[in-house]
Motif scaffolding. Structure first.
Motif, PDB file in Angstrom:
ATOM      1  N   SER A 122     -39.433  90.375  -1.842  1.00  0.00           N
ATOM      2  CA  SER A 122     -39.048  90.422  -3.367  1.00  0.00           C
ATOM      3  C   SER A 122     -38.230  91.123  -3.989  1.00  0.00           C
ATOM      4  N   GLN A 123     -37.704  91.206  -4.873  1.00  0.00           N
ATOM      5  CA  GLN A 123     -36.553  91.941  -5.344  1.00  0.00           C
ATOM      6  C   GLN A 123     -36.727  93.497  -5.689  1.00  0.00           C
ATOM      7  N   ALA A 124     -38.277  93.556  -5.718  1.00  0.00           N
ATOM      8  CA  ALA A 124     -38.651  94.992  -5.969  1.00  0.00           C
ATOM      9  C   ALA A 124     -39.888  95.338  -4.984  1.00  0.00           C
ATOM     10  N   GLY A 125     -39.815  96.414  -4.185  1.00  0.00           N
ATOM     11  CA  GLY A 125     -40.909  96.581  -3.358  1.00  0.00           C
ATOM     12  C   GLY A 125     -40.822  97.782  -2.642  1.00  0.00           C
ATOM     13  N   GLU A 126     -41.359  97.814  -1.343  1.00  0.00           N
ATOM     14  CA  GLU A 126     -41.375  99.100  -0.678  1.00  0.00           C
ATOM     15  C   GLU A 126     -40.669  98.833   0.780  1.00  0.00           C
ATOM     16  N   ILE A 127     -39.702  99.436   1.370  1.00  0.00           N
ATOM     17  CA  ILE A 127     -39.524  99.639   2.888  1.00  0.00           C
ATOM     18  C   ILE A 127     -40.578  99.575   3.778  1.00  0.00           C
ATOM     19  N   PRO A 128     -41.142  98.899   4.294  1.00  0.00           N
ATOM     20  CA  PRO A 128     -42.502  99.033   4.965  1.00  0.00           C
ATOM     21  C   PRO A 128     -42.255  99.947   6.268  1.00  0.00           C
ATOM     22  N   LEU A 129     -43.569 100.734   6.603  1.00  0.00           N
ATOM     23  CA  LEU A 129     -43.292 101.379   7.961  1.00  0.00           C
ATOM     24  C   LEU A 129     -43.712 100.418   9.126  1.00  0.00           C
ATOM     25  N   GLY A 130     -43.634 100.911  10.281  1.00  0.00           N
ATOM     26  CA  GLY A 130     -43.999 100.280  11.358  1.00  0.00           C
ATOM     27  C   GLY A 130     -42.626  99.125  11.886  1.00  0.00           C
ATOM     28  N   GLY A 131     -41.386  99.988  11.950  1.00  0.00           N
ATOM     29  CA  GLY A 131     -40.252  99.376  12.949  1.00  0.00           C
ATOM     30  C   GLY A 131     -39.528  98.433  11.967  1.00  0.00           C
ATOM     31  N   LEU A 132     -38.743  97.631  12.777  1.00  0.00           N
ATOM     32  CA  LEU A 132     -37.701  96.906  12.125  1.00  0.00           C
ATOM     33  C   LEU A 132     -38.092  95.736  11.583  1.00  0.00           C
ATOM     34  N   GLN A 133     -37.393  95.599  10.139  1.00  0.00           N
ATOM     35  CA  GLN A 133     -37.809  94.274   9.319  1.00  0.00           C
ATOM     36  C   GLN A 133     -36.490  93.507   9.021  1.00  0.00           C
ATOM     37  N   THR A 134     -36.539  92.539   9.368  1.00  0.00           N
ATOM     38  CA  THR A 134     -35.089  91.305   8.961  1.00  0.00           C
ATOM     39  C   THR A 134     -35.686  90.749   7.807  1.00  0.00           C
TER      40      THR A 134
ATOM     41  N   LEU B 298     -30.313 100.781   7.816  1.00  0.00           N
ATOM     42  CA  LEU B 298     -29.833  99.553   7.257  1.00  0.00           C
ATOM     43  C   LEU B 298     -28.603  99.156   8.005  1.00  0.00           C
ATOM     44  N   PHE B 299     -28.822  97.874   8.792  1.00  0.00           N
ATOM     45  CA  PHE B 299     -27.685  97.281   9.762  1.00  0.00           C
ATOM     46  C   PHE B 299     -27.784  95.967   9.704  1.00  0.00           C
ATOM     47  N   LEU B 300     -26.464  95.350  10.139  1.00  0.00           N
ATOM     48  CA  LEU B 300     -26.477  93.964  10.613  1.00  0.00           C
ATOM     49  C   LEU B 300     -26.678  93.912  12.146  1.00  0.00           C
TER      50      LEU B 300
ATOM     51  N   GLN C 100     -19.971  77.362   7.013  1.00  0.00           N
ATOM     52  CA  GLN C 100     -21.084  77.012   7.917  1.00  0.00           C
ATOM     53  C   GLN C 100     -22.315  77.865   7.707  1.00  0.00           C
ATOM     54  N   VAL C 101     -22.093  79.067   7.082  1.00  0.00           N
ATOM     55  CA  VAL C 101     -22.946  79.888   7.093  1.00  0.00           C
ATOM     56  C   VAL C 101     -23.555  80.151   5.730  1.00  0.00           C
ATOM     57  N   HIS C 102     -25.127  79.986   5.668  1.00  0.00           N
ATOM     58  CA  HIS C 102     -25.690  80.026   4.337  1.00  0.00           C
ATOM     59  C   HIS C 102     -26.707  80.730   4.214  1.00  0.00           C
ATOM     60  N   LYS C 103     -26.812  81.923   5.185  1.00  0.00           N
ATOM     61  CA  LYS C 103     -27.803  82.895   5.141  1.00  0.00           C
ATOM     62  C   LYS C 103     -27.174  84.328   5.724  1.00  0.00           C
ATOM     63  N   LEU C 104     -27.407  85.416   5.023  1.00  0.00           N
ATOM     64  CA  LEU C 104     -27.193  86.494   5.255  1.00  0.00           C
ATOM     65  C   LEU C 104     -28.185  87.456   5.808  1.00  0.00           C
ATOM     66  N   HIS C 105     -28.307  87.752   6.939  1.00  0.00           N
ATOM     67  CA  HIS C 105     -29.494  88.408   7.529  1.00  0.00           C
ATOM     68  C   HIS C 105     -29.286  89.858   7.341  1.00  0.00           C
ATOM     69  N   PHE C 106     -30.229  90.775   6.841  1.00  0.00           N
ATOM     70  CA  PHE C 106     -30.215  92.293   7.103  1.00  0.00           C
ATOM     71  C   PHE C 106     -31.277  92.818   8.030  1.00  0.00           C
ATOM     72  N   THR C 107     -31.176  94.092   8.453  1.00  0.00           N
ATOM     73  CA  THR C 107     -32.282  94.726   9.233  1.00  0.00           C
ATOM     74  C   THR C 107     -32.499  96.035   8.525  1.00  0.00           C
ATOM     75  N   TRP C 108     -33.681  96.244   8.190  1.00  0.00           N
ATOM     76  CA  TRP C 108     -33.695  97.873   7.853  1.00  0.00           C
ATOM     77  C   TRP C 108     -34.931  98.426   8.628  1.00  0.00           C
ATOM     78  N   GLU C 109     -35.171  99.788   8.662  1.00  0.00           N
ATOM     79  CA  GLU C 109     -36.003 100.333   9.453  1.00  0.00           C
ATOM     80  C   GLU C 109     -36.397 101.736   8.610  1.00  0.00           C
ATOM     81  N   ASN C 110     -37.676 102.115   8.280  1.00  0.00           N
ATOM     82  CA  ASN C 110     -37.917 103.169   7.378  1.00  0.00           C
ATOM     83  C   ASN C 110     -38.384 104.404   8.575  1.00  0.00           C
ATOM     84  N   LEU C 111     -37.714 105.353   8.343  1.00  0.00           N
ATOM     85  CA  LEU C 111     -37.969 106.592   9.083  1.00  0.00           C
ATOM     86  C   LEU C 111     -38.525 107.848   8.374  1.00  0.00           C
ATOM     87  N   ALA C 112     -38.789 107.326   7.121  1.00  0.00           N
ATOM     88  CA  ALA C 112     -39.611 108.617   6.081  1.00  0.00           C
ATOM     89  C   ALA C 112     -40.975 109.003   6.417  1.00  0.00           C
TER      90      ALA C 112
END
Length: 553
Positions: A98-110, A22-24, A61-73
């Motif tokens: 969604s506020q509840a879900g699953e970190i998907p497989l298949g690479g990076l997701q932002t 999980l990173f910026l 001036q910034v109104h969106k915070l972007h996060f990127t995560w990657e499932n390695l499990a």
């Protein structure tokens, strides 16, 4: 059975490398902090605790915070999210997942957390909590804290589009503006070289022999026999009172309203005979002030002692002379290892007044740090993080002593400190600082030179100073130590500093500066003075960090 137990133990004790990242992204870090780097909060299952604890300011001036995560499990990882906002009427939020879900497989997701400011100015604390279930009994909880600046005159959509476009690494506009910037930088460099040559040539012509006239200091005293006699200087008469306006420009200010002793009373207490002081060489020189290295032969002493002498040039005005004396005597009567005391003062009839300081190998800290960058002139080794922390601790203890004496420094910076070869630090007064370091002071149309880029936001806007404003300046001093005296906010015009700070921008983390040390700086720059640490708290933080460093040395 033993094989199953071994497999189970391997699964339990192996590091979380098989879980998630999980990173910026680089663009997000640049947008928020001005750095060209990625910021990992979780790298291969290992949590960066220091990065998690750091409160990141979010500019207006910034109104969106972007996060990127990657499932390695190798399997979906369930998660839940929640957002806590300190002032819901001033700020609301929404997620594009969604506020509840699953970190998907298949690479990076932002994914993004959108921030919607209300109809009025505010500074809002928010917390994003993420819980990731790695197994039935193993859940990772992360708490990201942000401080959002909301200004009612900022458009959410327009500002965000402009900011994101500026952050893109492949846009044609960036190449265009970079070319313009390089051209402007080249022109500015040529202009600076021309001005520097002109000023240096002018000073050379004006002071062909700058010490010839100063050697006359010793000619009238029987103690210093055999010294040369030079032309007389113009001195301020002791009967001439300092102008009334000089009182309000004094840098040091007592926290209570008790009147301080008159300037001339303090002068009389530590007056030295002018004939006992001999000037040897110029250490620093400005437009109307000079710092000499000299010797002082005290009455009854067998040998003279080395001193530094601050004095005004013959063309200095009476207000400049009064300011030199008033600010130079601000530390009189104080005693602390991290303070440079005034040794004596002279203001004889028709003589240029001067201040004496003990000289035991100390040199100006800003000039020392700048020389550290040059291998031919600097110390035999570069400053280590441990040494930087030790120097910062000494300065912090000196300011803590000032605050206990109910004094506010109001101009804490590397230029107003001295350091010796053993890295012992002492804080000095700021007499002649405006003259010796003019690049650090700016006038914003009020006919007053101030250290704009070292000032706290309330000092900049309202000219109010307190122990909290000294804390802000200490953060900039710490930044100077880690950057070897780079100019802070070099890309920001002095007239734009107030709006720049109001929008939540701060100095970027220096290269090779540990996160723990930068976190100390960032806490010093809190918008609200009440949220900044005291020097007692800063000393505890720095001592704890120093203890951690020494464990590995």
């Amino acid at each position: 059975m033993l094989l199953k137990l071994a497999v189970l133990l391997f699964v339990l004790v192996r590091p979380g490398a098989s879980y998630f990242n999980l990173f910026l992204s680089q663009a997000e870090v640049r947008k928020l902090m001005g750095l060209q780097a990625e910021l990992f909060y979780v790298r291969e299952g290992v949590i960066n605790e220091y990065a998690i604890k750091f409160v990141v300011p979010v500019p207006a001036q910034v109104h969106k915070l972007h996060f990127t995560w990657e499932n390695l499990a190798g399997r979906p990882l369930p998660y839940t999210m929640s957002v806590d906002i300190s002032n819901p009427s001033a700020l609301s939020s929404s997620l594009n997942i969604s506020q509840a879900g699953e970190i998907p497989l298949g690479g990076l997701q932002t994914w993004a957390l959108a921030l919607h400011c209300g109809p009025y100015d505010a500074e809002v604390d928010l917390s994003l909590r993420i819980n990731v279930s790695l197994s039935r009994r193993n859940t990772t909880s992360l708490d990201f804290r942000r401080k959002k600046i909301c200004l009612k005159d900022k458009s959410n959509i327009g500002a965000e589009e402009v900011h994101v476009a500026a952050s893109g690494s492949s846009s044609g506009g960036q190449v265009f503006y970079a070319a313009i910037g390089c051209a402007c930088a080249f022109i500015a460099a040529v202009f600076v070289l021309i001005v520097a040559y002109y000023v240096r040539d002018k000073k050379t012509r004006r002071h062909r022999d700058p010490l010839q006239e100063s050697r006359g200091l010793s000619s009238a005293c029987s103690v210093e026999r055999g010294t040369g006699v030079g032309p007389a200087q113009t001195f301020l008469s002791p009967e001439t009172p300092p102008p009334a306006s000089a009182t309000s420009t004094s840098t040091y200010r007592r926290l209570d309203d008790r009147p301080s002793r008159e300037l001339h009373e303090r002068i009389q207490e530590i007056t030295v005979q002018r004939c006992r002081v001999r000037l040897l060489s110029i250490e620093m020189e400005g437009t109307f002030g000079r710092v000499y290295r000299g010797s002082y032969h005290e009455e009854g002493a067998s040998t003279p002692r080395d001193v530094l002498v601050k004095t005004a040039a013959e063309h200095a005005s009476q207000s400049q002379v009064a300011l030199l004396l008033r600010e130079g005597l601000a530390l009189y009567g104080l005693s602390h290892p991290a303070l440079l005391p005034v040794l004596g003062v002279s203001i004889e009839d028709r003589s240029a007044p001067f201040l004496l300081y003990p000289h035991t190998g100390y040199k100006n800290m800003k000039r020392f740090l700048l020389r550290c960058k040059l291998s031919s002139e600097g110390p035999p080794r570069a400053l280590t993080t441990q040494e930087v922390v030790e120097m910062a601790l000494q300065a912090a203890k000196g300011v803590q002593y000032l605050h206990r004496k109910r004094l506010v420094h109001r101009d804490l910076a590397a230029r107003n400190c001295v350091v010796d070869d053993d890295l012992r630090v002492q804080i000095t007064d700021n007499a002649l600082a405006r003259d010796l370091f003019p690049q650090d002071y700016h006038c914003l149309g009020d006919n007053e030179n101030r250290p704009i880029k070292w000032l706290a936001i309330e000092s900049l806007l309202n000219k109010t100073f307190s122990t909290a404003s000294d804390v802000w300046a200490f953060g900039v001093l710490l930044w100077e130590l880690t950057t070897l005296a780079q100019q802070p906010y070099v890309e920001v015009d002095a007239f734009e500093m107030a709006s720049y700070l109001r929008d939540g921008y701060r100095l970027a983390q220096p290269i090779n500066c540990p996160d723990e040390l930068f976190a100390v700086m960032a806490y010093c720059w809190a918008m609200s003075a009440d949220e900044r640490p005291t020097f007692s708290q800063l000393i505890v933080c720095l001592q704890d960090f120093h203890t951690q460093l020494t464990r590995y040395v």
